[in-house]
Design a protein around this motif. Structure first.
Motif, PDB file in Angstrom:
ATOM      1  N   GLU A  55     -14.821 -63.534  -4.122  1.00 23.51           N
ATOM      2  CA  GLU A  55     -13.788 -62.867  -3.317  1.00 23.51           C
ATOM      3  C   GLU A  55     -14.417 -61.718  -2.522  1.00 23.51           C
ATOM      4  N   ILE A  56     -15.327 -60.985  -3.178  1.00 24.29           N
ATOM      5  CA  ILE A  56     -16.001 -59.857  -2.518  1.00 24.29           C
ATOM      6  C   ILE A  56     -16.936 -60.374  -1.434  1.00 24.29           C
ATOM      7  N   LEU A  57     -17.719 -61.394  -1.752  1.00 25.18           N
ATOM      8  CA  LEU A  57     -18.632 -61.983  -0.767  1.00 25.18           C
ATOM      9  C   LEU A  57     -17.857 -62.464   0.451  1.00 25.18           C
ATOM     10  N   HIS A  58     -16.723 -63.111   0.208  1.00 27.12           N
ATOM     11  CA  HIS A  58     -15.865 -63.603   1.293  1.00 27.12           C
ATOM     12  C   HIS A  58     -15.414 -62.438   2.169  1.00 27.12           C
ATOM     13  N   ARG A  59     -14.957 -61.351   1.532  1.00 23.80           N
ATOM     14  CA  ARG A  59     -14.467 -60.198   2.289  1.00 23.80           C
ATOM     15  C   ARG A  59     -15.590 -59.583   3.124  1.00 23.80           C
ATOM     16  N   VAL A  60     -16.781 -59.475   2.543  1.00 24.24           N
ATOM     17  CA  VAL A  60     -17.919 -58.901   3.277  1.00 24.24           C
ATOM     18  C   VAL A  60     -18.282 -59.788   4.469  1.00 24.24           C
ATOM     19  N   CYS A  61     -18.463 -61.080   4.218  1.00 27.88           N
ATOM     20  CA  CYS A  61     -18.910 -61.993   5.281  1.00 27.88           C
ATOM     21  C   CYS A  61     -17.895 -62.109   6.413  1.00 27.88           C
ATOM     22  N   PHE A  62     -16.633 -62.312   6.069  1.00 27.97           N
ATOM     23  CA  PHE A  62     -15.632 -62.506   7.117  1.00 27.97           C
ATOM     24  C   PHE A  62     -15.223 -61.186   7.768  1.00 27.97           C
ATOM     25  N   GLY A  63     -15.297 -60.085   7.005  1.00 31.94           N
ATOM     26  CA  GLY A  63     -15.015 -58.772   7.592  1.00 31.94           C
ATOM     27  C   GLY A  63     -16.039 -58.404   8.643  1.00 31.94           C
ATOM     28  N   LEU A  64     -17.320 -58.625   8.344  1.00 32.04           N
ATOM     29  CA  LEU A  64     -18.363 -58.340   9.327  1.00 32.04           C
ATOM     30  C   LEU A  64     -18.281 -59.299  10.508  1.00 32.04           C
ATOM     31  N   ALA A  65     -17.957 -60.558  10.256  1.00 33.26           N
ATOM     32  CA  ALA A  65     -17.789 -61.509  11.365  1.00 33.26           C
ATOM     33  C   ALA A  65     -16.738 -60.984  12.337  1.00 33.26           C
ATOM     34  N   ASP A  66     -15.629 -60.474  11.805  1.00 33.87           N
ATOM     35  CA  ASP A  66     -14.583 -59.905  12.666  1.00 33.87           C
ATOM     36  C   ASP A  66     -15.122 -58.740  13.486  1.00 33.87           C
ATOM     37  N   GLU A  67     -15.941 -57.898  12.852  1.00 32.21           N
ATOM     38  CA  GLU A  67     -16.517 -56.749  13.570  1.00 32.21           C
ATOM     39  C   GLU A  67     -17.471 -57.200  14.675  1.00 32.21           C
ATOM     40  N   PHE A  68     -18.293 -58.216  14.391  1.00 35.07           N
ATOM     41  CA  PHE A  68     -19.206 -58.726  15.418  1.00 35.07           C
ATOM     42  C   PHE A  68     -18.435 -59.288  16.610  1.00 35.07           C
ATOM     43  N   PHE A  69     -17.382 -60.065  16.330  1.00 37.68           N
ATOM     44  CA  PHE A  69     -16.581 -60.635  17.422  1.00 37.68           C
ATOM     45  C   PHE A  69     -15.871 -59.543  18.218  1.00 37.68           C
ATOM     46  N   ALA A  70     -15.344 -58.533  17.537  1.00 33.78           N
ATOM     47  CA  ALA A  70     -14.657 -57.442  18.244  1.00 33.78           C
ATOM     48  C   ALA A  70     -15.631 -56.727  19.184  1.00 33.78           C
ATOM     49  N   GLY A  71     -16.855 -56.490  18.706  1.00 37.06           N
ATOM     50  CA  GLY A  71     -17.864 -55.840  19.542  1.00 37.06           C
ATOM     51  C   GLY A  71     -18.245 -56.687  20.742  1.00 37.06           C
ATOM     52  N   PHE A  72     -18.431 -57.986  20.507  1.00 35.76           N
ATOM     53  CA  PHE A  72     -18.805 -58.879  21.605  1.00 35.76           C
ATOM     54  C   PHE A  72     -17.667 -58.983  22.621  1.00 35.76           C
ATOM     55  N   ASP A  73     -16.443 -59.113  22.134  1.00 39.69           N
ATOM     56  CA  ASP A  73     -15.288 -59.222  23.031  1.00 39.69           C
ATOM     57  C   ASP A  73     -15.125 -57.969  23.883  1.00 39.69           C
ATOM     58  N   SER A  74     -15.339 -56.820  23.281  1.00 37.96           N
ATOM     59  CA  SER A  74     -15.247 -55.565  24.018  1.00 37.96           C
ATOM     60  C   SER A  74     -16.361 -55.474  25.069  1.00 37.96           C
ATOM     61  N   ALA A  75     -17.563 -55.911  24.695  1.00 33.25           N
ATOM     62  CA  ALA A  75     -18.717 -55.848  25.605  1.00 33.25           C
ATOM     63  C   ALA A  75     -18.545 -56.759  26.815  1.00 33.25           C
ATOM     64  N   THR A  76     -17.832 -57.861  26.634  1.00 34.44           N
ATOM     65  CA  THR A  76     -17.698 -58.852  27.708  1.00 34.44           C
ATOM     66  C   THR A  76     -16.295 -58.874  28.319  1.00 34.44           C
ATOM     67  N   ALA A  77     -15.487 -57.863  28.010  1.00 35.13           N
ATOM     68  CA  ALA A  77     -14.092 -57.836  28.488  1.00 35.13           C
ATOM     69  C   ALA A  77     -14.006 -57.763  30.011  1.00 35.13           C
ATOM     70  N   ASP A  78     -14.945 -57.050  30.637  1.00 36.69           N
ATOM     71  CA  ASP A  78     -14.940 -56.922  32.096  1.00 36.69           C
ATOM     72  C   ASP A  78     -15.815 -58.030  32.680  1.00 36.69           C
ATOM     73  N   ALA A  79     -15.183 -59.167  32.950  1.00 39.06           N
ATOM     74  CA  ALA A  79     -15.923 -60.337  33.446  1.00 39.06           C
ATOM     75  C   ALA A  79     -16.575 -60.075  34.798  1.00 39.06           C
ATOM     76  N   ALA A  80     -16.102 -59.065  35.528  1.00 40.77           N
ATOM     77  CA  ALA A  80     -16.686 -58.753  36.833  1.00 40.77           C
ATOM     78  C   ALA A  80     -17.964 -57.919  36.717  1.00 40.77           C
ATOM     79  N   ALA A  81     -18.208 -57.360  35.546  1.00 36.82           N
ATOM     80  CA  ALA A  81     -19.422 -56.551  35.347  1.00 36.82           C
ATOM     81  C   ALA A  81     -20.647 -57.454  35.404  1.00 36.82           C
ATOM     82  N   PRO A  82     -21.790 -56.916  35.835  1.00 36.96           N
ATOM     83  CA  PRO A  82     -23.016 -57.726  35.842  1.00 36.96           C
ATOM     84  C   PRO A  82     -23.314 -58.277  34.439  1.00 36.96           C
ATOM     85  N   VAL A  83     -23.859 -59.478  34.397  1.00 40.46           N
ATOM     86  CA  VAL A  83     -24.176 -60.114  33.120  1.00 40.46           C
ATOM     87  C   VAL A  83     -25.115 -59.227  32.294  1.00 40.46           C
TER      88      VAL A  83
END
Length: 195
Positions: A55-83
């Motif tokens: 249960e703890i391993l699941h929470r760690v793995c999926f919690g961090l996955a959520d954080e990675f996706f949130a960071g990536f989504d925020s970084a790429t939110a402005d599609a007009a910004a240079p790649v």
């Protein structure tokens, strides 16, 4: 019904202690009895807080996955910004997640193999989707001529492999802050794609 604050803080304490043990000893070599001892609890009372160590391993793995996706989504939110700008921000967001809790990051990167099904397949699908986000971003940069590499997939895997070794050497009390590390890694990795 929401858990009370003491229950939440106890669960957080259990997660942190277990994560440190998983990093130091490995998930498979860490027993519930060792976890209970490290927490100053009887093994039986530990089960009143969690069902299993997975249960703890699941929470760690999926919690961090959520954080990675949130960071990536925020970084790429402005599609007009240079790649290159989006990629820099995605790299920096990735580093911030890795450095926020280096024990959890090490567990996320190495101990996910101990997830049982269907969680293991779900985790691998998330990892593939995250890698695909970097691959797609790099491919867009190659198509516009902003970035240069023979192959977007190889470039994405190389970039993520370079970032993911960070928990093995990062120390919170080291000379460089997480933001300085993020900036330096982004500079280094982007210079290889800018040529």
């Amino acid at each position: 019904m929401m858990p009370s604050a003491p229950a939440r803080s106890r669960k957080t304490q259990i997660d942190h202690t277990a994560t440190a043990l998983f990093r130091a000893r490995g998930y498979a070599a860490t027993s519930m009895r060792e976890l209970a001892t490290a927490l100053g609890l009887e093994a039986g009372s530990l089960y009143s807080h969690i069902k299993s160590k997975e249960e703890i391993l699941h929470r760690v793995c999926f919690g961090l996955a959520d954080e990675f996706f949130a960071g990536f989504d925020s970084a790429t939110a402005d599609a007009a910004a240079p790649v290159a700008t989006q990629l820099r921000q995605a790299i920096e967001a990735h580093v911030r997640v890795l450095t926020r809790d280096s024990a959890a990051s090490a567990v996320f990167l190495h101990e996910w193999r101990h997830l049982s099904e269907p969680a293991r397949t779900e985790f691998l699908a998330l990892r593939d989707r995250y890698e695909a986000g970097f691959r797609t971003l790099i491919a867009r940069g190659l198509a516009t001529g902003e970035l240069h590499a023979p192959d977007a997939a190889f470039a994405a895997l190389t970039l993520l492999a370079s970032l993911n070794w960070l928990p093995s050497w990062y120390r919170p009390d080291g000379k460089l802050s997480p933001d300085e590390i993020a900036h330096r890694l982004a500079e280094q990795l982007l210079s290889g794609l800018a040529g």
